[in-house]
Design a protein around this motif. Structure first.
Motif, PDB file in Angstrom:
ATOM      1  N   GLU A 132     120.572 -37.229   6.807  1.00 43.51           N
ATOM      2  CA  GLU A 132     121.917 -37.106   6.263  1.00 43.51           C
ATOM      3  C   GLU A 132     122.063 -38.162   5.164  1.00 43.51           C
TER       4      GLU A 132
ATOM      5  N   THR B   3     124.496 -40.584   3.347  1.00 44.11           N
ATOM      6  CA  THR B   3     125.852 -41.132   3.539  1.00 44.11           C
ATOM      7  C   THR B   3     126.107 -42.349   2.651  1.00 44.11           C
TER       8      THR B   3
ATOM      9  N   TRP C 284     125.107 -42.110  -5.304  1.00 49.50           N
ATOM     10  CA  TRP C 284     126.369 -42.404  -4.602  1.00 49.50           C
ATOM     11  C   TRP C 284     127.411 -42.976  -5.567  1.00 49.50           C
TER      12      TRP C 284
ATOM     13  N   LYS D  35     128.516 -35.924  -5.179  1.00 44.00           N
ATOM     14  CA  LYS D  35     128.710 -35.078  -3.985  1.00 44.00           C
ATOM     15  C   LYS D  35     128.080 -33.695  -4.148  1.00 44.00           C
TER      16      LYS D  35
ATOM     17  N   ASP E 259     128.443 -29.724  -1.196  1.00 47.52           N
ATOM     18  CA  ASP E 259     129.042 -30.904  -0.569  1.00 47.52           C
ATOM     19  C   ASP E 259     127.952 -31.695   0.158  1.00 47.52           C
ATOM     20  N   ILE E 260     127.688 -32.884  -0.347  1.00 40.43           N
ATOM     21  CA  ILE E 260     126.593 -33.694   0.188  1.00 40.43           C
ATOM     22  C   ILE E 260     126.768 -33.954   1.698  1.00 40.43           C
ATOM     23  N   SER E 261     128.016 -33.996   2.176  1.00 38.63           N
ATOM     24  CA  SER E 261     128.226 -34.294   3.600  1.00 38.63           C
ATOM     25  C   SER E 261     127.840 -33.106   4.484  1.00 38.63           C
ATOM     26  N   ALA E 262     127.673 -31.936   3.872  1.00 38.41           N
ATOM     27  CA  ALA E 262     127.380 -30.736   4.659  1.00 38.41           C
ATOM     28  C   ALA E 262     125.935 -30.274   4.515  1.00 38.41           C
TER      29      ALA E 262
ATOM     30  N   THR F 199     124.843 -27.603   7.138  1.00 31.63           N
ATOM     31  CA  THR F 199     125.248 -27.859   8.526  1.00 31.63           C
ATOM     32  C   THR F 199     126.037 -26.664   9.071  1.00 31.63           C
TER      33      THR F 199
ATOM     34  N   ARG G 190     121.641 -31.391   5.151  1.00 30.63           N
ATOM     35  CA  ARG G 190     120.653 -32.268   5.796  1.00 30.63           C
ATOM     36  C   ARG G 190     119.290 -31.908   5.200  1.00 30.63           C
TER      37      ARG G 190
END
Ligand code: BG6
Length: 305
Positions: free
Chosen positions: A209, A211, A255, A272, A177-180, A232, A182
């Motif tokens: 990050e 986004t 993206w 993602k 998961d790209i959001s999790a 993260t 860094r």
């Protein structure tokens, strides 16, 4: 037990007795799969990637040589396609070495296996031969170890004149998961933002990050300082990348819109599940004199996610 190596239908597969494996296509010498002992895949490969030699592979580790991105005007590489010819030429398998000959302990002879691939001027298509008329030799070595994969490129100038080149190991890392995640150790480094007219910036974040669409060339890094992709959840390093003679790092994620726009990228939301952290020498061209050899590479260390 010894590592096993199988060659079949234009691909070379190697595995260690403890379960790790790697797959390399002769097309582009592209690593398309790297698994840890538990079978976990470490590289992202698009569901729609072409694996038949009709197009560079969307995923794994394509080798970019002798030019990164669209070639500059009025340059020896101007007639080449984006990212050069190495990723869309068919290489030859030169052979394997096990860790005994890699200088490791005898009793650890099952710990690593190295696969060597070669490409030279005479193996190129007529189109590429004409577009880049230099005599050269490339030897690309892929070494599978217990928790790491090392890929090293040797460039030999076999011509009577110097040539200029760029090189990049375009690694697509598989993440949940790209959001999790860094990216660490880029802080205070200068970078070119290719999504903003190649403007120059300095990285302010100690943990970058992703986004939105990201396409950055970080320049002049110390190759011994690992670039880390951390989770993260627990700050664990999922990937740690050290380099030899590769001082730049490209960070790329297409993206939502760009992912949809690429016919070989899928599924649409797979952006993602990947981030490209690409070790290279791309901020400028390097000159390789007649009869000289250059060598550079990366080691990606992975831990189970
Ligand atoms: C990255 C570049 O290395 O590769 C991006 O920085 C580019 O600009 C990306 O879009 C993918 O390139 P290609 O040719 O494989 O679509």
């Amino acid at each position: 037990p010894q590592p096993t190596v199988n060659i079949d239908q234009g691909r070379v597969e190697a595995s260690l007795p403890s379960g790790q494996s790697v797959t390399v296509l002769l097309y582009g010498a592209t690593v398309t799969s790297w698994k840890l002992a538990n079978g976990e895949e470490q590289l992202f490969l698009s569901e729609k990637a072409h694996l038949d030699g009709s197009k560079p592979v969307r995923g794994g580790i394509p080798v970019v040589f002798p030019v990164f991105g669209p070639p500059p005007k009025d340059h020896a590489t101007s007639a080449l396609p984006q990212h050069g010819f190495a990723r869309n030429s068919t290489w030859e398998f030169l052979g394997k070495s096990s860790s005994e000959s890699l200088g490791k302990d005898k009793e650890k002879a099952d710990d690593a296996v190295k696969l060597d691939f070669g490409l030279s001027h005479s193996m190129l298509s007529e189109e590429f031969k004409n577009a880049w008329p230099y005599e050269f030799g490339l030897v690309y070595s892929v070494t599978l170890s217990k928790d790491s994969l090392t890929t090293t490129l040797q460039v030999q100038n076999k011509d009577s004149k110097a040539f200029e080149f760029q090189v990049l190991l375009h690694s697509y890392l598989n993440i949940k998961d790209i959001s999790a995640v860094r990216i660490k150790n880029l802080q205070s480094k200068a970078y070119i933002d290719k999504t903003q007219n190649a403007s120059e910036h300095v990285e302010s974040s100690s943990a970058v990050e992703i986004t939105g669409e990201t396409d950055r060339v970080y320049k002049g890094l110390d190759p011994k300082v690992p670039i880390e992709v951390v989770s993260t959840q627990g700050d664990k390093a999922l990937f740690s990348i050290t380099r030899e003679a590769l001082n730049d790092i490209v960070v790329w994620n297409p993206w939502i819109e760009k992912a949809k726009g690429m016919s070989d990228f899928g599924p649409d939301d797979a952006y993602k599940n990947m981030v490209c952290v690409e070790a290279g020498s791309v901020a400028a061209f390097q000159t390789l004199d007649a009869a000289d050899t250059w060598e550079g590479g990366q080691t990606i260390r992975a831990s189970s996610q």
